[in-house]
Design a protein around this motif. Structure first.
Motif, PDB file in Angstrom:
ATOM      1  N   GLY A 292       0.772  -1.339   0.091  1.00 43.37           N
ATOM      2  CA  GLY A 292      -0.111  -0.071  -0.035  1.00 43.37           C
ATOM      3  C   GLY A 292       0.731   1.048  -0.003  1.00 43.37           C
ATOM      4  N   ASP A 293       0.714   2.010   0.865  1.00 42.05           N
ATOM      5  CA  ASP A 293       1.517   3.365   1.062  1.00 42.05           C
ATOM      6  C   ASP A 293       2.586   3.209   1.990  1.00 42.05           C
ATOM      7  OD1 ASP A 293       0.024   4.580  -0.760  1.00 42.05           O
ATOM      8  OD2 ASP A 293      -1.141   5.836   0.449  1.00 42.05           O
ATOM      9  N   SER A 294       2.707   2.177   2.614  1.00 38.91           N
ATOM     10  CA  SER A 294       3.680   1.802   3.743  1.00 38.91           C
ATOM     11  C   SER A 294       4.839   1.027   3.400  1.00 38.91           C
ATOM     12  CB  SER A 294       3.230   1.098   5.099  1.00 38.91           C
ATOM     13  OG  SER A 294       1.942   1.792   5.422  1.00 38.91           O
ATOM     14  N   VAL A 295       6.259   1.538   3.847  1.00 44.47           N
ATOM     15  CA  VAL A 295       7.420   0.530   3.678  1.00 44.47           C
ATOM     16  C   VAL A 295       7.328  -0.548   4.972  1.00 44.47           C
ATOM     17  CG1 VAL A 295       9.835   0.667   3.655  1.00 44.47           C
ATOM     18  CG2 VAL A 295       8.636   2.646   2.572  1.00 44.47           C
ATOM     19  N   LYS A 296       7.509  -1.871   4.513  1.00 47.87           N
ATOM     20  CA  LYS A 296       7.277  -2.783   5.524  1.00 47.87           C
ATOM     21  C   LYS A 296       8.782  -3.514   5.796  1.00 47.87           C
ATOM     22  CE  LYS A 296       3.041  -2.807   5.885  1.00 47.87           C
ATOM     23  NZ  LYS A 296       2.217  -2.362   7.127  1.00 47.87           N
ATOM     24  N   GLY A 297       9.709  -3.028   4.765  1.00 48.57           N
ATOM     25  CA  GLY A 297      11.122  -3.443   4.918  1.00 48.57           C
ATOM     26  C   GLY A 297      12.129  -2.672   4.216  1.00 48.57           C
ATOM     27  N   LEU A 298      13.199  -2.863   4.445  1.00 51.75           N
ATOM     28  CA  LEU A 298      14.371  -2.153   3.729  1.00 51.75           C
ATOM     29  C   LEU A 298      15.482  -2.926   3.633  1.00 51.75           C
ATOM     30  CD1 LEU A 298      15.265   1.457   3.257  1.00 51.75           C
ATOM     31  CD2 LEU A 298      17.135  -0.141   3.820  1.00 51.75           C
ATOM     32  N   GLU A 299      16.050  -3.201   2.450  1.00 52.87           N
ATOM     33  CA  GLU A 299      17.285  -3.907   2.451  1.00 52.87           C
ATOM     34  C   GLU A 299      18.281  -3.239   1.631  1.00 52.87           C
ATOM     35  OE1 GLU A 299      18.919  -8.214   0.203  1.00 52.87           O
ATOM     36  OE2 GLU A 299      16.733  -7.420  -0.149  1.00 52.87           O
TER      37      GLU A 299
ATOM     38  N   GLN B 214      12.134  10.842   1.388  1.00 52.22           N
ATOM     39  CA  GLN B 214      11.569  11.695   0.575  1.00 52.22           C
ATOM     40  C   GLN B 214      11.418  11.368  -0.738  1.00 52.22           C
ATOM     41  OE1 GLN B 214      11.217  15.044   1.842  1.00 52.22           O
ATOM     42  NE2 GLN B 214       9.942  14.906  -0.231  1.00 52.22           N
ATOM     43  N   ALA B 215      12.210  10.660  -1.478  1.00 51.26           N
ATOM     44  CA  ALA B 215      12.022  10.154  -2.721  1.00 51.26           C
ATOM     45  C   ALA B 215      10.813   9.287  -2.704  1.00 51.26           C
ATOM     46  CB  ALA B 215      13.114   9.259  -3.080  1.00 51.26           C
ATOM     47  N   PHE B 216      10.576   8.291  -1.571  1.00 50.07           N
ATOM     48  CA  PHE B 216       9.137   7.492  -1.450  1.00 50.07           C
ATOM     49  C   PHE B 216       8.094   8.294  -1.363  1.00 50.07           C
ATOM     50  CE2 PHE B 216       6.371   4.933   1.087  1.00 50.07           C
ATOM     51  CZ  PHE B 216       6.036   3.891   0.004  1.00 50.07           C
ATOM     52  N   GLU B 217       8.419   9.261  -0.516  1.00 50.27           N
ATOM     53  CA  GLU B 217       7.072  10.381  -0.401  1.00 50.27           C
ATOM     54  C   GLU B 217       6.682  10.898  -1.870  1.00 50.27           C
ATOM     55  OE1 GLU B 217       4.988  10.725   2.280  1.00 50.27           O
ATOM     56  OE2 GLU B 217       6.392   8.869   3.288  1.00 50.27           O
ATOM     57  N   ASP B 218       7.512  11.480  -2.372  1.00 49.09           N
ATOM     58  CA  ASP B 218       7.341  12.170  -3.609  1.00 49.09           C
ATOM     59  C   ASP B 218       6.755  11.376  -4.602  1.00 49.09           C
ATOM     60  OD1 ASP B 218       8.723  14.571  -2.338  1.00 49.09           O
ATOM     61  OD2 ASP B 218      10.618  14.333  -3.603  1.00 49.09           O
ATOM     62  N   TYR B 219       7.274  10.000  -4.672  1.00 51.63           N
ATOM     63  CA  TYR B 219       6.715   8.907  -5.519  1.00 51.63           C
ATOM     64  C   TYR B 219       5.144   8.986  -5.147  1.00 51.63           C
ATOM     65  CZ  TYR B 219       5.607   4.160  -7.047  1.00 51.63           C
ATOM     66  OH  TYR B 219       5.146   3.265  -7.607  1.00 51.63           O
ATOM     67  N   LYS B 220       4.902   8.734  -3.927  1.00 52.21           N
ATOM     68  CA  LYS B 220       3.622   8.321  -3.507  1.00 52.21           C
ATOM     69  C   LYS B 220       2.781   9.864  -3.729  1.00 52.21           C
ATOM     70  CE  LYS B 220       3.894   7.770   0.898  1.00 52.21           C
ATOM     71  NZ  LYS B 220       3.616   7.294   2.239  1.00 52.21           N
ATOM     72  N   ALA B 221       3.215  10.715  -3.585  1.00 54.00           N
ATOM     73  CA  ALA B 221       2.394  12.101  -4.029  1.00 54.00           C
ATOM     74  C   ALA B 221       2.396  12.228  -5.422  1.00 54.00           C
ATOM     75  CB  ALA B 221       3.107  13.172  -3.383  1.00 54.00           C
ATOM     76  N   GLY B 222       2.941  11.434  -6.351  1.00 52.27           N
ATOM     77  CA  GLY B 222       2.625  11.667  -7.675  1.00 52.27           C
ATOM     78  C   GLY B 222       3.950  12.793  -8.442  1.00 52.27           C
ATOM     79  N   MET B 223       4.765  13.134  -7.694  1.00 49.96           N
ATOM     80  CA  MET B 223       5.647  14.180  -7.977  1.00 49.96           C
ATOM     81  C   MET B 223       6.807  13.961  -8.982  1.00 49.96           C
ATOM     82  SD  MET B 223       5.668  16.118  -4.371  1.00 49.96           S
ATOM     83  CE  MET B 223       7.062  17.384  -4.813  1.00 49.96           C
ATOM     84  N   LEU B 224       6.966  12.321  -9.151  1.00 51.65           N
ATOM     85  CA  LEU B 224       8.189  12.026  -9.893  1.00 51.65           C
ATOM     86  C   LEU B 224       7.559  11.579 -11.428  1.00 51.65           C
ATOM     87  CD1 LEU B 224       9.985   9.559  -7.332  1.00 51.65           C
ATOM     88  CD2 LEU B 224      10.210  12.070  -7.762  1.00 51.65           C
ATOM     89  N   SER B 225       8.332  11.939 -12.292  1.00 51.64           N
ATOM     90  CA  SER B 225       7.925  11.694 -13.691  1.00 51.64           C
ATOM     91  C   SER B 225       8.258  10.503 -14.140  1.00 51.64           C
ATOM     92  CB  SER B 225       8.487  12.717 -14.685  1.00 51.64           C
ATOM     93  OG  SER B 225       9.803  12.695 -14.702  1.00 51.64           O
ATOM     94  N   ARG B 226       7.397   9.618 -14.908  1.00 52.42           N
ATOM     95  CA  ARG B 226       7.734   8.407 -15.284  1.00 52.42           C
ATOM     96  C   ARG B 226       8.592   8.229 -16.536  1.00 52.42           C
ATOM     97  NH1 ARG B 226       3.643   3.266 -15.841  1.00 52.42           N
ATOM     98  NH2 ARG B 226       4.948   1.944 -16.612  1.00 52.42           N
ATOM     99  N   ALA B 227       9.356   7.267 -16.593  1.00 47.79           N
ATOM    100  CA  ALA B 227      10.357   7.390 -17.815  1.00 47.79           C
ATOM    101  C   ALA B 227       9.571   6.338 -18.984  1.00 47.79           C
ATOM    102  CB  ALA B 227      11.577   7.020 -17.444  1.00 47.79           C
ATOM    103  N   LYS B 228       9.850   6.848 -19.888  1.00 48.84           N
ATOM    104  CA  LYS B 228       9.329   5.939 -21.086  1.00 48.84           C
ATOM    105  C   LYS B 228      10.220   5.401 -21.987  1.00 48.84           C
ATOM    106  CE  LYS B 228       4.821   6.927 -20.102  1.00 48.84           C
ATOM    107  NZ  LYS B 228       3.851   6.028 -19.680  1.00 48.84           N
ATOM    108  N   SER B 229      10.225   4.583 -22.735  1.00 51.92           N
ATOM    109  CA  SER B 229      11.045   4.035 -23.804  1.00 51.92           C
ATOM    110  C   SER B 229      11.443   5.061 -24.847  1.00 51.92           C
ATOM    111  CB  SER B 229      10.317   2.852 -24.572  1.00 51.92           C
ATOM    112  OG  SER B 229      11.490   2.185 -25.633  1.00 51.92           O
ATOM    113  N   ILE B 230      12.648   5.199 -25.335  1.00 47.33           N
ATOM    114  CA  ILE B 230      13.039   6.363 -26.201  1.00 47.33           C
ATOM    115  C   ILE B 230      12.882   6.001 -27.693  1.00 47.33           C
ATOM    116  CG2 ILE B 230      15.153   7.648 -26.564  1.00 47.33           C
ATOM    117  CD1 ILE B 230      16.014   7.223 -23.904  1.00 47.33           C
TER     118      ILE B 230
END
Length: 113
Positions: free
Chosen positions: A34-41, A97-113
């Motif tokens: 969901g919106d939660s980090v359950k683990g980090l490796e 911060q990157a995860f929060e920005d991702y959840k908020a839709g603030m990062l741009s999705r990269a597409k094939s070139i």
């Protein structure tokens, strides 16, 4: 879902995002429900290691489905997309911060070139 983030050095959610994806030695892998980090490796790879892999190979082997990146070149974008990994650009600051920005839709999705 697993999310991969290139980092400068391992420091948990406070790890700084590495702006140069292809040269990153460390990657944080977030296990997300969901919106939660359950683990980090943290995984490590380096061109100087005997068993060196490309970042795309390494992340795919760890089941990563999404990458949050700052700077990433077209070759690496294609290599990740070819493995079915979605890429979101514009990540900065810490992993948290990157995860929060991702959840908020603030990062741009990269597409094939």
């Amino acid at each position: 879902m697993k999310i991969g983030v290139p980092i400068v050095a391992p420091n948990g959610m406070a790890s700084e995002v590495n702006d140069h994806f292809g040269m990153s030695e460390y990657f944080a892998i977030l296990d997300v429900e969901g919106d939660s980090v359950k683990g980090l490796e943290v995984i490590r790879d380096s061109p100087s290691l005997k068993e060196h892999k490309t970042p795309a190979q390494l992340l795919a082997e760890h089941g990563v489905e999404v990458v949050l990146a700052g700077g990433i070149g077209p070759h690496m974008i294609e290599e990740l997309l070819d493995r079915g990994i979605k890429i979101f650009r514009g990540a900065a600051g810490t992993v948290e911060q990157a995860f929060e920005d991702y959840k908020a839709g603030m990062l741009s999705r990269a597409k094939s070139i």
